[in-house]
Design an enzyme around this catalytic site. Structure first.
Site, mmCIF file in Angstrom:
data_model
loop_
_atom_site.group_PDB
_atom_site.id
_atom_site.type_symbol
_atom_site.label_atom_id
_atom_site.label_comp_id
_atom_site.label_asym_id
_atom_site.label_seq_id
_atom_site.Cartn_x
_atom_site.Cartn_y
_atom_site.Cartn_z
ATOM 1 N N GLU A 37 0.815 -1.208 0.000
ATOM 2 C CA GLU A 37 0.000 0.000 0.000
ATOM 3 C C GLU A 37 0.855 1.266 0.000
ATOM 4 O OE1 GLU A 37 -3.316 0.513 -0.355
ATOM 5 O OE2 GLU A 37 -3.320 -1.617 -0.868
ATOM 6 N N CYS A 192 -12.560 1.581 -14.975
ATOM 7 C CA CYS A 192 -12.871 3.008 -14.794
ATOM 8 C C CYS A 192 -11.580 3.814 -14.826
ATOM 9 C CB CYS A 192 -13.628 3.213 -13.478
ATOM 10 S SG CYS A 192 -14.444 4.817 -13.352
ATOM 11 N N CYS A 199 -16.903 1.639 -20.070
ATOM 12 C CA CYS A 199 -18.201 1.715 -19.386
ATOM 13 C C CYS A 199 -19.112 0.544 -19.729
ATOM 14 C CB CYS A 199 -18.900 3.036 -19.736
ATOM 15 S SG CYS A 199 -17.982 4.503 -19.189
ATOM 16 N N CYS A 202 -18.744 -2.156 -17.207
ATOM 17 C CA CYS A 202 -18.743 -1.753 -15.801
ATOM 18 C C CYS A 202 -20.010 -2.226 -15.092
ATOM 19 C CB CYS A 202 -18.637 -0.234 -15.697
ATOM 20 S SG CYS A 202 -18.675 0.365 -13.994
ATOM 21 N N CYS A 208 -24.641 5.026 -13.030
ATOM 22 C CA CYS A 208 -23.481 5.909 -12.942
ATOM 23 C C CYS A 208 -23.854 7.236 -13.593
ATOM 24 C CB CYS A 208 -22.276 5.299 -13.642
ATOM 25 S SG CYS A 208 -20.861 6.418 -13.739
#
Length: 350
Positions: A37, A192, A199, A202, A208
């Site tokens: 991370e 995305c 899209c 998605c 959205c």
């Protein structure tokens, strides 16, 4: 759409398409999660993977990292950028060793107290490593949420950031939290995306708001652009007949903090009072090096000088003479490392 439906669709997509074979996902521990991370802050997965693998090989656990010299840590970080992350990683490992029995804390506030760990990184550790319901708000998640809600404010503004944290908390599921957080990151990284969102594939497309607007790439709203300033500096590369070069450790703060570089100045006339080097002979002027930072562009002009061996030894750790090949094991900024690699490959002295 209910919150559960949002998370359920995202999890169903993740089960089929999510990334499950990243190096830090194999035999994952809280240490692996924390390390990955931090490396992934403002850095793409493809760039991080080889650095992560080298780090884990050299520092398999917190004790190994904490007991290492920070210069060795930074040498393995060379080229990854944002070097404060490497210094903070080492500092945090030392604190974990001293205060938490060489373990990554399972407490959110304790994580926030460690160097280099902010709210999103702490949330990722709590969710991915300890399966606790904490949201994250890294670049990928910001983009997903900004498009899903068609947020018309630049996400870096405090008002927008506060609203997005609240939204991220609202959307948390009651189970499979680790998979859900990973799914958010994966959706932003693979579908995305910033410039060419897919899209049609998605799972959140139907409601959205950015997709409904017909212009999904207008979200997130971009910050007003400022002209990136240009800076110029000169490097003075001193080489002696023993194939040693003179390196200077940069201040802890500022760009390339704590790394080793060449003595430098903004003007080509390097002041004698700054560095007590005598009897040097100018050898050559090398091609300029261009390096781009997030907030400015730097042009570097290297000058090569031949120097007498052992004519100057620093009385402190600011300057050191070091063999060219040995220098490559030190913590170096990427352009410094590239220049030293060139010198290493050059049989004759420049």
């Amino acid at each position: 759409m209910t919150n559960n439906t949002f998370s359920e669709r995202l999890l169903a997509w993740y089960d089929q398409y999510g990334r499950k074979d990243l190096p830090w996902q194999k035999n994952a521990t809280a240490y692996h999660t924390w390390l990955s991370e931090v490396m992934l802050q403002q850095t793409q997965v493809s760039t991080v993977i080889p650095y992560y693998q080298r780090f884990i090989e050299r520092f398999p656990d917190i004790n190994a990292l904490a007991n290492a010299n920070v210069d060795e840590v930074l040498s393995l970080w060379s080229g990854l950028g944002y070097y404060a992350r490497g210094r903070n990683l080492h500092k945090a490992a030392v604190q974990m060793q001293q205060l938490h029995n060489a373990k990554v804390p399972q407490d959110f506030e304790a994580l926030l107290d460690l160097p280099g760990i902010g709210r999103s990184t702490a949330g990722a550790i709590m969710a991915l490593a300890y399966h606790q319901p904490f949201p994250i708000l890294d670049g990928n998640v910001k983009r997903v949420l900004a498009r899903y809600d068609a947020i018309t404010i630049w996400p870096g503004e405090k008002k927008a950031e506060t609203a997005m944290w609240q939204r991220a908390e609202q959307l948390l599921p009651t189970s499979r939290i680790a998979n859900y957080i990973q799914a958010q990151m994966d959706l932003g990284a693979t579908l995305c995306t910033r410039s060419r969102p897919d899209c049609n594939r998605c799972p959140l497309q139907t409601d959205c708001q950015a997709y409904a607007s017909g212009e999904p790439t207008l979200f997130p709203v971009r910050k007003a652009k400022k002209q990136i300033p240009l800076r110029q500096t000169n490097w003075f590369v001193y080489i002696n007949k023993d194939r040693q070069i003179l390196l200077e450790q940069r201040p802890a703060n500022g760009i390339w903090g704590g790394l080793w570089s060449f003595p430098e100045a903004e003007t080509p006339e390097f002041p004698e009072s700054h560095l007590p080097i005598k009897n040097t002979l100018f050898a050559s002027k090398m091609p300029e090096i261009k390096h781009v930072f997030s907030h400015f562009k730097l042009t570097i002009q290297p000058f090569i000088f031949n120097a007498e061996p052992n004519h100057f030894v620093a009385e402190n750790n600011q300057y050191i003479w070091v063999k060219i090949e040995q220098a490559l094991t030190m913590g170096l900024p990427a352009p410094v490392k590239q220049l030293i690699e060139f010198l290493s490959s050059t049989e004759r002295m420049l």
